[in-house]
Design a protein around this motif. Structure first.
Motif, PDB file in Angstrom:
ATOM      1  N   PHE A  73      95.434  53.830  10.971  1.00 21.88           N
ATOM      2  CA  PHE A  73      94.085  54.393  10.962  1.00 21.88           C
ATOM      3  C   PHE A  73      94.064  55.750  11.645  1.00 21.88           C
ATOM      4  N   LYS A  74      93.153  56.629  11.175  1.00 27.13           N
ATOM      5  CA  LYS A  74      93.195  57.979  11.739  1.00 27.13           C
ATOM      6  C   LYS A  74      92.505  58.092  13.082  1.00 27.13           C
ATOM      7  N   ASP A  75      91.497  57.252  13.330  1.00 28.35           N
ATOM      8  CA  ASP A  75      90.878  57.288  14.661  1.00 28.35           C
ATOM      9  C   ASP A  75      90.141  55.980  14.926  1.00 28.35           C
ATOM     10  N   GLU A  76      89.514  55.935  16.080  1.00 31.35           N
ATOM     11  CA  GLU A  76      88.856  54.713  16.547  1.00 31.35           C
ATOM     12  C   GLU A  76      87.759  54.273  15.582  1.00 31.35           C
ATOM     13  N   LEU A  77      86.994  55.246  15.107  1.00 31.36           N
ATOM     14  CA  LEU A  77      85.882  54.930  14.218  1.00 31.36           C
ATOM     15  C   LEU A  77      86.402  54.324  12.919  1.00 31.36           C
ATOM     16  N   ASP A  78      87.523  54.837  12.481  1.00 29.34           N
ATOM     17  CA  ASP A  78      88.168  54.322  11.282  1.00 29.34           C
ATOM     18  C   ASP A  78      88.524  52.847  11.447  1.00 29.34           C
ATOM     19  N   VAL A  79      89.046  52.536  12.605  1.00 24.55           N
ATOM     20  CA  VAL A  79      89.385  51.145  12.926  1.00 24.55           C
ATOM     21  C   VAL A  79      88.136  50.279  12.886  1.00 24.55           C
ATOM     22  N   MET A  80      87.086  50.759  13.503  1.00 27.54           N
ATOM     23  CA  MET A  80      85.843  49.971  13.566  1.00 27.54           C
ATOM     24  C   MET A  80      85.260  49.755  12.175  1.00 27.54           C
ATOM     25  N   LYS A  81      85.360  50.768  11.347  1.00 29.32           N
ATOM     26  CA  LYS A  81      84.830  50.618   9.982  1.00 29.32           C
ATOM     27  C   LYS A  81      85.628  49.582   9.223  1.00 29.32           C
ATOM     28  N   PHE A  82      86.929  49.580   9.441  1.00 31.24           N
ATOM     29  CA  PHE A  82      87.787  48.594   8.799  1.00 31.24           C
ATOM     30  C   PHE A  82      87.385  47.186   9.235  1.00 31.24           C
ATOM     31  N   VAL A  83      87.153  47.054  10.519  1.00 34.81           N
ATOM     32  CA  VAL A  83      86.738  45.750  11.050  1.00 34.81           C
ATOM     33  C   VAL A  83      85.414  45.326  10.430  1.00 34.81           C
ATOM     34  N   CYS A  84      84.509  46.291  10.299  1.00 37.52           N
ATOM     35  CA  CYS A  84      83.183  45.967   9.782  1.00 37.52           C
ATOM     36  C   CYS A  84      83.191  45.619   8.301  1.00 37.52           C
ATOM     37  N   LYS A  85      84.133  46.200   7.580  1.00 38.40           N
ATOM     38  CA  LYS A  85      84.137  45.968   6.132  1.00 38.40           C
ATOM     39  C   LYS A  85      85.186  44.943   5.748  1.00 38.40           C
ATOM     40  N   ASP A  86      86.456  45.356   5.716  1.00 38.00           N
ATOM     41  CA  ASP A  86      87.518  44.471   5.232  1.00 38.00           C
ATOM     42  C   ASP A  86      87.665  43.216   6.072  1.00 38.00           C
ATOM     43  N   PHE A  87      87.769  43.414   7.382  1.00 37.66           N
ATOM     44  CA  PHE A  87      88.026  42.265   8.242  1.00 37.66           C
ATOM     45  C   PHE A  87      86.838  41.303   8.239  1.00 37.66           C
ATOM     46  N   TRP A  88      85.654  41.853   8.395  1.00 30.81           N
ATOM     47  CA  TRP A  88      84.466  40.997   8.443  1.00 30.81           C
ATOM     48  C   TRP A  88      84.318  40.217   7.145  1.00 30.81           C
ATOM     49  N   THR A  89      84.578  40.862   5.998  1.00 34.62           N
ATOM     50  CA  THR A  89      84.471  40.188   4.708  1.00 34.62           C
ATOM     51  C   THR A  89      85.462  39.041   4.615  1.00 34.62           C
ATOM     52  N   LYS A  90      86.669  39.313   5.042  1.00 33.03           N
ATOM     53  CA  LYS A  90      87.681  38.268   4.930  1.00 33.03           C
ATOM     54  C   LYS A  90      87.386  37.099   5.851  1.00 33.03           C
ATOM     55  N   VAL A  91      86.897  37.383   7.026  1.00 29.83           N
ATOM     56  CA  VAL A  91      86.738  36.309   8.007  1.00 29.83           C
ATOM     57  C   VAL A  91      85.342  35.705   7.989  1.00 29.83           C
ATOM     58  N   PHE A  92      84.325  36.548   7.915  1.00 27.07           N
ATOM     59  CA  PHE A  92      82.951  36.059   8.007  1.00 27.07           C
ATOM     60  C   PHE A  92      82.211  36.149   6.683  1.00 27.07           C
ATOM     61  N   ARG A  93      82.956  36.361   5.606  1.00 28.07           N
ATOM     62  CA  ARG A  93      82.457  36.239   4.242  1.00 28.07           C
ATOM     63  C   ARG A  93      81.422  37.281   3.828  1.00 28.07           C
ATOM     64  N   ARG A  94      81.280  38.335   4.569  1.00 32.66           N
ATOM     65  CA  ARG A  94      80.348  39.399   4.194  1.00 32.66           C
ATOM     66  C   ARG A  94      80.672  40.621   5.053  1.00 32.66           C
ATOM     67  N   GLN A  95      80.097  41.749   4.730  1.00 20.86           N
ATOM     68  CA  GLN A  95      80.315  42.923   5.567  1.00 20.86           C
ATOM     69  C   GLN A  95      79.260  42.966   6.667  1.00 20.86           C
ATOM     70  N   VAL A  96      79.596  43.676   7.707  1.00 16.44           N
ATOM     71  CA  VAL A  96      78.616  43.944   8.754  1.00 16.44           C
ATOM     72  C   VAL A  96      77.486  44.761   8.134  1.00 16.44           C
ATOM     73  N   ASP A  97      76.249  44.444   8.481  1.00 18.56           N
ATOM     74  CA  ASP A  97      75.122  45.149   7.874  1.00 18.56           C
ATOM     75  C   ASP A  97      74.883  46.526   8.474  1.00 18.56           C
ATOM     76  N   ASN A  98      75.209  46.632   9.750  1.00 18.47           N
ATOM     77  CA  ASN A  98      74.863  47.879  10.427  1.00 18.47           C
ATOM     78  C   ASN A  98      75.844  48.158  11.552  1.00 18.47           C
ATOM     79  N   LEU A  99      76.394  49.367  11.588  1.00 17.97           N
ATOM     80  CA  LEU A  99      77.291  49.752  12.686  1.00 17.97           C
ATOM     81  C   LEU A  99      76.710  50.959  13.390  1.00 17.97           C
ATOM     82  N   ARG A 100      76.511  50.814  14.692  1.00 17.00           N
ATOM     83  CA  ARG A 100      76.024  51.963  15.458  1.00 17.00           C
ATOM     84  C   ARG A 100      77.023  52.269  16.556  1.00 17.00           C
ATOM     85  N   THR A 101      77.085  53.529  16.947  1.00 20.93           N
ATOM     86  CA  THR A 101      77.969  53.894  18.042  1.00 20.93           C
ATOM     87  C   THR A 101      77.415  55.084  18.810  1.00 20.93           C
TER      88      THR A 101
END
Lengths: 180, 199
Positions: free
Chosen positions: B99-127
């Motif tokens: 990943f290119k930076d921290e935000l990139d990692v978080m987006k991955f967690v919110c989309k790919d990881f969350w979908t795989k584990v919690f069956r949907r994407q995160v609805d909202n990411l704030r930082t």
């Protein structure tokens, strides 16, 4: 109960890993908490039982299976419907006792244990004990008292995993005492 | 907008979990890869039973649990989740580029990881762009079976500890040390707060 049904193959697979990894974490934790393997096996069985008594409702709702006529039918439903539905495998039903009250489920592979290795100091651990409890608890809710145990376990060096199920007795439905 | 009535989970208790993080057990050679396809309901059932077991065991013999007992339970669940999160992310990112930076990692967690584990994407990411992230999931899969709304709100923390651990474990393997807490005000909506620890 509401549940999203967004199932793609990928997502199902990852959820599968979530389940098996969580199970592994549970076994690890129990081994930390209890002094010997026997106790861990017991705890896993007990937890499985608690899951089984709830799982049966989910199963009956999703499978629309009616009441089984006999133990043979029960065996088939367990192997071909329940195991398929929940673990994605279809064990074979074999080794019936002459009286027809005991049979074996042979699992070529057990999703719980693929590539799990037992360390040497846990040789009496029955890693998948949860399954015994689940089967026992589920069947109790449909009025069958059964005994379930692992006769063979690939984790302990056997070539297959064999679950032996014995019919003990029919459980009479208890009517509530007093006014309801 | 909801005000005030949020049940904050974890907070400083996550630091307790950090202490347990280094507890490598005898299971050094417990390697896991996977073959069959377990139904997703199995995880739900297992998770609920694990929570029930941990709390029962901690309470055993006592009339009531005190806050210290609850902290222990949350900590145990969180550290179990941590190991699971590490395992999950390992498999998911095996073939991925870095990943290119921290935000990139978080987006991955919110989309790919969350979908795989919690069956949907995160609805909202704030930082705040200073290492704090809030991940909002309006239909958090582990809460949908508890209730819609305010019923059992006080029970929610028990059922979030493991998930907080999963997130922290995943981030850890992605190179981010963090403290993860969760807040629920209306079920099944949940906010995970991730505070990345700077070295």
């Amino acid at each position: 109960m509401s549940r999203q049904s967004n199932r793609t193959t990928d997502s199902k697979k990852m959820n599968s890993e979530l389940f098996t990894l969580t199970y592994g974490a549970l076994v690890t934790q129990l081994c930390k908490d209890y002094e010997n393997d026997e106790e861990v096996n017991k705890q896993l069985d007990k937890m499985g039982y608690n899951i089984g008594v709830r799982l049966i409702e989910d199963f009956l709702a999703r499978s629309s299976i009616g009441r089984c006529q006999d133990f043979r039918e029960t065996a088939d439903v367990i192997a071909k419907v329940a195991f398929k539905m929940y673990l994605g495998i279809t064990p074979s039903v074999t080794n019936w006792s002459p009286a027809g009250d005991e049979f074996s489920l042979i699992l070529e592979n057990n999703p719980l244990v693929d590539f799990v290795e037992l360390p040497d100091n846990h040789s009496t651990l029955v890693y998948s004990s949860l399954l015994c409890g689940v089967l026992r608890g589920a069947l109790e809710m449909v009025q069958m008292a059964v005994d379930v145990r692992f006769a063979q376990d690939t984790l302990r060096g056997d070539s297959v995993t064999e679950i032996r199920m014995k019919f003990i007795k029919r459980i009479e439905e208890n009517l509530p005492a007093g006014d309801e | 907008m909801t005000t005030g009535e949020e049940t904050c989970v974890m907070c400083h208790l996550c630091k307790l979990a950090d202490m347990q993080e280094n507890l490598r057990s005898d299971w050094g050679d417990l390697r896991r890869r996977h073959g069959g396809m377990a139904d997703e309901s199995l995880f739900d059932f297992l998770h609920m039973e694990i929570v029930s077991h941990i709390y029962k065991e901690q309470q055993s013999g006592k009339e009531e649990m005190d806050n210290k007992d609850r902290a222990v339970c949350v900590s145990v669940l969180e550290s179990m989740g941590f190991r699971v999160g590490q395992g999950l992310i390992e498999r998911l990112t095996r073939d991925s580029p870095s990943f290119k930076d921290e935000l990139d990692v978080m987006k991955f967690v919110c989309k790919d990881f969350w979908t795989k584990v919690f069956r949907r994407q995160v609805d909202n990411l704030r930082t705040n762009h200073q290492g704090t992230y809030v991940l909002q999931d309006n239909t958090f899969s582990l809460l949908t079976q508890l209730s819609n709304g305010k019923q059992y709100l006080d029970q929610a923390p028990k059922y979030l500890a493991f998930s907080c651990g999963i997130v922290r474990g995943a981030l850890s393997n992605l190179g981010l040390d963090s403290v993860v807490t969760a807040e629920v005000s209306v079920m099944p909506s949940c906010k995970f707060q991730v505070v990345v620890q700077k070295l």
